[in-house]
Design a protein around this motif. Sequence first.
Motif, PDB file in Angstrom:
ATOM      1  N   ALA A 194       0.833  -1.207   0.000  1.00  0.00           N
ATOM      2  CA  ALA A 194       0.000   0.000   0.000  1.00  0.00           C
ATOM      3  C   ALA A 194       0.861   1.247   0.000  1.00  0.00           C
ATOM      4  O   ALA A 194       0.579   2.215  -0.725  1.00  0.00           O
ATOM      5  CB  ALA A 194      -0.937  -0.003   1.206  1.00  0.00           C
ATOM      6  N   VAL A 195       1.909   1.250   0.799  1.00  0.00           N
ATOM      7  CA  VAL A 195       2.818   2.404   0.850  1.00  0.00           C
ATOM      8  C   VAL A 195       3.434   2.654  -0.524  1.00  0.00           C
ATOM      9  O   VAL A 195       3.537   3.805  -0.977  1.00  0.00           O
ATOM     10  CB  VAL A 195       3.922   2.176   1.902  1.00  0.00           C
ATOM     11  N   GLU A 196       3.817   1.604  -1.211  1.00  0.00           N
ATOM     12  CA  GLU A 196       4.427   1.763  -2.538  1.00  0.00           C
ATOM     13  C   GLU A 196       3.455   2.383  -3.532  1.00  0.00           C
ATOM     14  O   GLU A 196       3.842   3.236  -4.348  1.00  0.00           O
ATOM     15  CB  GLU A 196       4.937   0.409  -3.031  1.00  0.00           C
ATOM     16  N   PRO A 216       5.097   9.839   8.739  1.00  0.00           N
ATOM     17  CA  PRO A 216       4.981   8.426   8.368  1.00  0.00           C
ATOM     18  C   PRO A 216       6.243   7.627   8.668  1.00  0.00           C
ATOM     19  O   PRO A 216       6.164   6.465   9.063  1.00  0.00           O
ATOM     20  CB  PRO A 216       4.681   8.488   6.866  1.00  0.00           C
ATOM     21  N   PHE A 217       7.419   8.268   8.501  1.00  0.00           N
ATOM     22  CA  PHE A 217       8.674   7.570   8.812  1.00  0.00           C
ATOM     23  C   PHE A 217       8.728   7.191  10.292  1.00  0.00           C
ATOM     24  O   PHE A 217       9.112   6.077  10.653  1.00  0.00           O
ATOM     25  CB  PHE A 217       9.871   8.454   8.444  1.00  0.00           C
ATOM     26  N   LYS A 230      12.668   2.255   4.905  1.00  0.00           N
ATOM     27  CA  LYS A 230      13.651   2.361   3.807  1.00  0.00           C
ATOM     28  C   LYS A 230      13.010   2.918   2.540  1.00  0.00           C
ATOM     29  O   LYS A 230      13.622   3.736   1.845  1.00  0.00           O
ATOM     30  CB  LYS A 230      14.260   0.986   3.535  1.00  0.00           C
ATOM     31  N   ARG A 231      11.766   2.481   2.252  1.00  0.00           N
ATOM     32  CA  ARG A 231      11.083   3.017   1.059  1.00  0.00           C
ATOM     33  C   ARG A 231      10.843   4.520   1.217  1.00  0.00           C
ATOM     34  O   ARG A 231      10.994   5.283   0.268  1.00  0.00           O
ATOM     35  CB  ARG A 231       9.737   2.316   0.859  1.00  0.00           C
ATOM     36  N   HIS A 236      10.740   8.630  -1.045  1.00  0.00           N
ATOM     37  CA  HIS A 236      10.050   9.838  -0.583  1.00  0.00           C
ATOM     38  C   HIS A 236      11.007  10.892  -0.038  1.00  0.00           C
ATOM     39  O   HIS A 236      10.590  12.027   0.224  1.00  0.00           O
ATOM     40  CB  HIS A 236       9.043   9.437   0.504  1.00  0.00           C
ATOM     41  N   LYS A 237      12.279  10.487   0.154  1.00  0.00           N
ATOM     42  CA  LYS A 237      13.299  11.398   0.705  1.00  0.00           C
ATOM     43  C   LYS A 237      12.872  11.945   2.072  1.00  0.00           C
ATOM     44  O   LYS A 237      13.035  13.126   2.365  1.00  0.00           O
ATOM     45  CB  LYS A 237      13.587  12.552  -0.258  1.00  0.00           C
TER      46      LYS A 237
END
Length: 398
Positions: A194-196, A216-217, A230-231, A236-237
């Motif tokens: 879902a995040v991707e 979110p991080f 990590k994603r 998303h930087k």
Amino acid sequence: MPEEEKHNLFIRMVQEGKTCLLIEEVQKEGVEQSKLKSKHFGKSGDTLLHYAARHGHLDILRYLTETLGMDVEVFNCDYKRPLHEAASMGHKECLLYLLERGTEIDCLKKADWTPLMMACTRKNVEVIRELIEHGAKPQLKNKDGWNCFHIASREGDPDIIEYLLTVCPGIWMTQSKIGRTPLHTAAMHGCLAAVEVLLRRCMYEPDDRDSCGVTPFMDAIQNGHIDIAKRLLDIHKASFTTMDTLGDQALHKAAITAQDEAIHFLVSDLGVNVNERATPIQLTALHYAAKEGHLRTISSLLSLGADLHARDGKQRSDSQICQWIQSFPATLVLSTQYSTWLVQVSIHHVSNFSWSRGYRTHRMLLERLQKNLLGNQRSCSSSNKLIPIYKSTLLNYH
């Protein structure tokens, strides 16, 4: 047959889908059909129509509405309609039948949940598609400010998220009443797929904050979802040093929730300072782990170079651990790995002229070990090994 037994029999037949037996029992002499069709059962206040829709028995649903004349808009104590039940359990045929009978498509149950929201708690895109094609409004929010996209993001099915974004492209631009986005929700619940999708199709800011300043991080880290963290960093930087409204970073949140692997990732892989201070009183991750009683996390932080003698803004160091240690589980206190650390703590007290604190720490641990010997035979071996350690250390105070 007593009335209560009759009612239980009707419920059981509906739940098990025994249509013919139900019809026979209802048609027996003495059964008042007018009372039966309006009867609400139990604390939930469900009707036979609710049971039929929940269990997906279309034939019984037809019989109850067309023969007995039950109202498709009947609601229980939580204001749930049969449509809520069919949607939440993914019974497409029952749902379509209720819609054909003219039930309100965006009816609200307790906490302002619509049938579409209920459907999004299940991974059944066909039911969701039917509701939307029949006019359900995806943008509606419940009492917490969640719309169906928040709920779908929590459940994490990428096909449902893709579909909702296709039929309602702007649905991702939503926040709950405390400022949380669907990306926060997916990250917290560990929904990587879902995040991707959200990162690829939506335009969230890299460090969107909720009303508490949580990103979110941070949600991913404090719940141990390193793959998602990590994603968020790579795609998303996101920033791994952002602070929330209290001044906590992701490191401190990981210490509070005992996410040791996440702590190693932050310190070893990302180079976060293990002694980073947080909040106006300058707490470190070690302070947080000690306060929460996370002995394994304390050990992890010390192995990564955490300063055992770090003082907070009130000039308190590990002496506070002497008070916190009282709440530690006895099984963890029995570990030789942690006893070595605790000896370090008490020796530090002595070197800093806090003789009484060091003595009290070891006296307390010795008493707990001896008590554990009496109450738990399985731990006798480890207790017997540790008692001499604590006794010998106590001799140093005399």
